[in-house]
Design a protein around this motif. Structure first.
Motif, PDB file in Angstrom:
ATOM      1  N   LEU A  37      80.563 -13.063-110.218  1.00  0.00           N
ATOM      2  CA  LEU A  37      81.018 -13.862-111.353  1.00  0.00           C
ATOM      3  C   LEU A  37      80.774 -13.038-112.612  1.00  0.00           C
ATOM      4  CD1 LEU A  37      79.390 -17.275-110.382  1.00  0.00           C
ATOM      5  CD2 LEU A  37      81.777 -16.606-110.066  1.00  0.00           C
ATOM      6  N   ASP A  38      81.830 -12.711-113.317  1.00  0.00           N
ATOM      7  CA  ASP A  38      81.725 -11.918-114.534  1.00  0.00           C
ATOM      8  C   ASP A  38      82.099 -12.782-115.732  1.00  0.00           C
ATOM      9  OD1 ASP A  38      81.068  -9.481-113.146  1.00  0.00           O
ATOM     10  OD2 ASP A  38      83.162  -9.400-112.538  1.00  0.00           O
ATOM     11  N   THR A  39      81.191 -12.895-116.692  1.00  0.00           N
ATOM     12  CA  THR A  39      81.385 -13.738-117.866  1.00  0.00           C
ATOM     13  C   THR A  39      81.668 -12.871-119.086  1.00  0.00           C
ATOM     14  OG1 THR A  39      79.838 -15.332-116.939  1.00  0.00           O
ATOM     15  CG2 THR A  39      80.337 -15.552-119.264  1.00  0.00           C
ATOM     16  N   MET A  40      82.747 -13.212-119.824  1.00  0.00           N
ATOM     17  CA  MET A  40      83.113 -12.468-121.014  1.00  0.00           C
ATOM     18  C   MET A  40      83.364 -13.441-122.168  1.00  0.00           C
ATOM     19  SD  MET A  40      86.183  -9.691-121.529  1.00  0.00           S
ATOM     20  CE  MET A  40      87.533 -10.846-121.443  1.00  0.00           C
ATOM     21  N   VAL A  41      82.835 -13.129-123.335  1.00  0.00           N
ATOM     22  CA  VAL A  41      83.081 -13.935-124.531  1.00  0.00           C
ATOM     23  C   VAL A  41      84.450 -13.566-125.084  1.00  0.00           C
ATOM     24  CG1 VAL A  41      82.335 -14.403-126.893  1.00  0.00           C
ATOM     25  CG2 VAL A  41      80.633 -14.120-125.089  1.00  0.00           C
ATOM     26  N   LEU A  42      85.299 -14.580-125.287  1.00  0.00           N
ATOM     27  CA  LEU A  42      86.625 -14.354-125.860  1.00  0.00           C
ATOM     28  C   LEU A  42      86.641 -14.565-127.371  1.00  0.00           C
ATOM     29  CD1 LEU A  42      88.963 -16.045-123.227  1.00  0.00           C
ATOM     30  CD2 LEU A  42      88.361 -13.636-123.458  1.00  0.00           C
ATOM     31  N   GLY A  43      85.759 -15.444-127.842  1.00  0.00           N
ATOM     32  CA  GLY A  43      85.716 -15.701-129.271  1.00  0.00           C
ATOM     33  C   GLY A  43      84.663 -16.743-129.596  1.00  0.00           C
ATOM     34  N   SER A  44      84.319 -16.835-130.887  1.00  0.00           N
ATOM     35  CA  SER A  44      83.363 -17.849-131.327  1.00  0.00           C
ATOM     36  C   SER A  44      83.730 -18.288-132.731  1.00  0.00           C
ATOM     37  CB  SER A  44      81.935 -17.307-131.268  1.00  0.00           C
ATOM     38  OG  SER A  44      81.769 -16.272-132.202  1.00  0.00           O
ATOM     39  N   TRP A  45      83.295 -19.503-133.082  1.00  0.00           N
ATOM     40  CA  TRP A  45      83.544 -20.057-134.398  1.00  0.00           C
ATOM     41  C   TRP A  45      82.550 -21.173-134.664  1.00  0.00           C
ATOM     42  CZ3 TRP A  45      86.617 -20.566-130.128  1.00  0.00           C
ATOM     43  CH2 TRP A  45      86.811 -21.859-129.625  1.00  0.00           C
TER      44      TRP A  45
ATOM     45  N   HIS B 162      90.064  -8.564-102.248  1.00  0.00           N
ATOM     46  CA  HIS B 162      90.004  -7.614-103.364  1.00  0.00           C
ATOM     47  C   HIS B 162      90.824  -8.090-104.561  1.00  0.00           C
ATOM     48  CE1 HIS B 162      87.781  -4.882-100.849  1.00  0.00           C
ATOM     49  NE2 HIS B 162      88.673  -5.071 -99.900  1.00  0.00           N
ATOM     50  N   SER B 163      90.777  -9.382-104.801  1.00  0.00           N
ATOM     51  CA  SER B 163      91.497  -9.987-105.914  1.00  0.00           C
ATOM     52  C   SER B 163      90.532 -10.844-106.716  1.00  0.00           C
ATOM     53  CB  SER B 163      92.655 -10.818-105.361  1.00  0.00           C
ATOM     54  OG  SER B 163      93.512 -11.222-106.411  1.00  0.00           O
ATOM     55  N   SER B 164      91.050 -11.525-107.725  1.00  0.00           N
ATOM     56  CA  SER B 164      90.169 -12.328-108.573  1.00  0.00           C
ATOM     57  C   SER B 164      90.893 -13.552-109.115  1.00  0.00           C
ATOM     58  CB  SER B 164      89.652 -11.485-109.742  1.00  0.00           C
ATOM     59  OG  SER B 164      90.725 -11.097-110.577  1.00  0.00           O
ATOM     60  N   LEU B 165      90.096 -14.450-109.653  1.00  0.00           N
ATOM     61  CA  LEU B 165      90.594 -15.640-110.341  1.00  0.00           C
ATOM     62  C   LEU B 165      89.766 -15.780-111.610  1.00  0.00           C
ATOM     63  CD1 LEU B 165      92.129 -18.548-110.209  1.00  0.00           C
ATOM     64  CD2 LEU B 165      89.857 -19.328-109.594  1.00  0.00           C
ATOM     65  N   THR B 166      90.429 -16.017-112.730  1.00  0.00           N
ATOM     66  CA  THR B 166      89.726 -16.208-113.995  1.00  0.00           C
ATOM     67  C   THR B 166      89.889 -17.643-114.450  1.00  0.00           C
ATOM     68  OG1 THR B 166      90.075 -13.897-114.614  1.00  0.00           O
ATOM     69  CG2 THR B 166      89.493 -15.414-116.385  1.00  0.00           C
ATOM     70  N   PHE B 167      88.776 -18.258-114.856  1.00  0.00           N
ATOM     71  CA  PHE B 167      88.838 -19.575-115.468  1.00  0.00           C
ATOM     72  C   PHE B 167      88.179 -19.495-116.838  1.00  0.00           C
ATOM     73  CE2 PHE B 167      84.861 -19.757-113.068  1.00  0.00           C
ATOM     74  CZ  PHE B 167      83.985 -20.455-113.881  1.00  0.00           C
ATOM     75  N   TYR B 168      88.405 -20.533-117.622  1.00  0.00           N
ATOM     76  CA  TYR B 168      88.016 -20.505-119.024  1.00  0.00           C
ATOM     77  C   TYR B 168      87.248 -21.765-119.398  1.00  0.00           C
ATOM     78  CZ  TYR B 168      91.667 -17.013-118.810  1.00  0.00           C
ATOM     79  OH  TYR B 168      92.415 -15.929-118.443  1.00  0.00           O
TER      80      TYR B 168
ATOM     81  N   GLY C 285      79.121 -27.380-138.161  1.00  0.00           N
ATOM     82  CA  GLY C 285      77.808 -26.758-138.259  1.00  0.00           C
ATOM     83  C   GLY C 285      77.265 -26.198-136.952  1.00  0.00           C
ATOM     84  N   MET C 286      78.053 -26.276-135.870  1.00  0.00           N
ATOM     85  CA  MET C 286      77.598 -25.796-134.555  1.00  0.00           C
ATOM     86  C   MET C 286      78.443 -24.593-134.130  1.00  0.00           C
ATOM     87  SD  MET C 286      77.463 -27.888-130.960  1.00  0.00           S
ATOM     88  CE  MET C 286      76.540 -29.189-131.732  1.00  0.00           C
ATOM     89  N   THR C 287      77.810 -23.640-133.461  1.00  0.00           N
ATOM     90  CA  THR C 287      78.535 -22.497-132.916  1.00  0.00           C
ATOM     91  C   THR C 287      79.250 -22.917-131.641  1.00  0.00           C
ATOM     92  OG1 THR C 287      76.910 -20.959-133.833  1.00  0.00           O
ATOM     93  CG2 THR C 287      78.313 -20.129-132.049  1.00  0.00           C
ATOM     94  N   ILE C 288      80.534 -22.552-131.544  1.00  0.00           N
ATOM     95  CA  ILE C 288      81.364 -22.823-130.372  1.00  0.00           C
ATOM     96  C   ILE C 288      81.803 -21.469-129.828  1.00  0.00           C
ATOM     97  CG2 ILE C 288      83.471 -23.936-129.530  1.00  0.00           C
ATOM     98  CD1 ILE C 288      81.443 -25.933-130.677  1.00  0.00           C
ATOM     99  N   ILE C 289      81.700 -21.290-128.512  1.00  0.00           N
ATOM    100  CA  ILE C 289      82.077 -20.015-127.885  1.00  0.00           C
ATOM    101  C   ILE C 289      83.034 -20.272-126.731  1.00  0.00           C
ATOM    102  CG2 ILE C 289      81.253 -17.952-126.674  1.00  0.00           C
ATOM    103  CD1 ILE C 289      78.616 -18.232-128.153  1.00  0.00           C
ATOM    104  N   GLN C 290      84.105 -19.471-126.684  1.00  0.00           N
ATOM    105  CA  GLN C 290      85.051 -19.537-125.563  1.00  0.00           C
ATOM    106  C   GLN C 290      84.762 -18.373-124.615  1.00  0.00           C
ATOM    107  OE1 GLN C 290      89.228 -19.553-126.481  1.00  0.00           O
ATOM    108  NE2 GLN C 290      89.810 -19.657-124.349  1.00  0.00           N
ATOM    109  N   TYR C 291      84.653 -18.706-123.328  1.00  0.00           N
ATOM    110  CA  TYR C 291      84.363 -17.721-122.284  1.00  0.00           C
ATOM    111  C   TYR C 291      85.517 -17.609-121.296  1.00  0.00           C
ATOM    112  CZ  TYR C 291      79.447 -18.164-123.677  1.00  0.00           C
ATOM    113  OH  TYR C 291      78.267 -18.175-124.374  1.00  0.00           O
ATOM    114  N   ALA C 292      85.686 -16.421-120.748  1.00  0.00           N
ATOM    115  CA  ALA C 292      86.526 -16.182-119.580  1.00  0.00           C
ATOM    116  C   ALA C 292      85.568 -15.776-118.466  1.00  0.00           C
ATOM    117  CB  ALA C 292      87.533 -15.065-119.839  1.00  0.00           C
ATOM    118  N   ILE C 293      85.645 -16.475-117.329  1.00  0.00           N
ATOM    119  CA  ILE C 293      84.749 -16.196-116.205  1.00  0.00           C
ATOM    120  C   ILE C 293      85.605 -15.805-115.018  1.00  0.00           C
ATOM    121  CG2 ILE C 293      82.961 -17.121-114.682  1.00  0.00           C
ATOM    122  CD1 ILE C 293      82.531 -19.143-117.197  1.00  0.00           C
ATOM    123  N   THR C 294      85.389 -14.615-114.508  1.00  0.00           N
ATOM    124  CA  THR C 294      86.202 -14.086-113.415  1.00  0.00           C
ATOM    125  C   THR C 294      85.411 -14.096-112.118  1.00  0.00           C
ATOM    126  OG1 THR C 294      87.422 -12.700-114.965  1.00  0.00           O
ATOM    127  CG2 THR C 294      87.555 -12.101-112.632  1.00  0.00           C
TER     128      THR C 294
END
Length: 124
Positions: free
Chosen positions: A28-36, A100-106, A40-49
């Protein structure tokens, strides 16, 4: 009596071996796509493969998490199915992962803590 003990031991070992997921089978590989900031709270979008490292097709997978999967709302996770017990499973639109393939969810989460995710079970 010894034969029965040996058979029982073999059955237990078989059950343990089939329930164990090697980190070489799947990752499971987690990557940050963006934050804002929002209210007053930090929100982060992730892509998890989910990466299938084997020569076999993944037919089902259960990914567990804990309190760190703090979704902004119910629609803040997609391309994966969230079960009532909190486990994540393959989406209806892609019920398998080829060799040898993958699936990404967000997902979009509240706070700055990365989600703790781990493969609970997998079947080929």
């Amino acid at each position: 009596m010894k034969l029965i003990q040996i058979i029982c031991a073999l059955l237990v070992l078989t059950a343990v071996a089939s329930a164990t997921v090697s980190h070489h089978d799947c990752s499971l590989d987690t990557m940050v796509l963006g934050s804002w900031k929002q209210d007053g709270m930090t929100i982060i979008q992730y892509a998890i493969t989910i990466e299938n490292h084997t020569n076999k097709m993944i037919k089902s997978i259960h990914i567990s998490t804990d309190h760190t999967l703090t979704l902004v709302d119910k629609s803040s996770i997609w391309n994966i199915e969230k079960q009532s017990n909190g486990d994540l499973t393959l989406p209806v639109g892609q019920p398998t992962i080829a060799p040898h393939s993958s699936l990404t969810f967000y997902c979009i989460l509240k706070g700055t803590t990365r989600p703790n995710l781990y493969v609970k079970s997998i079947s080929f």
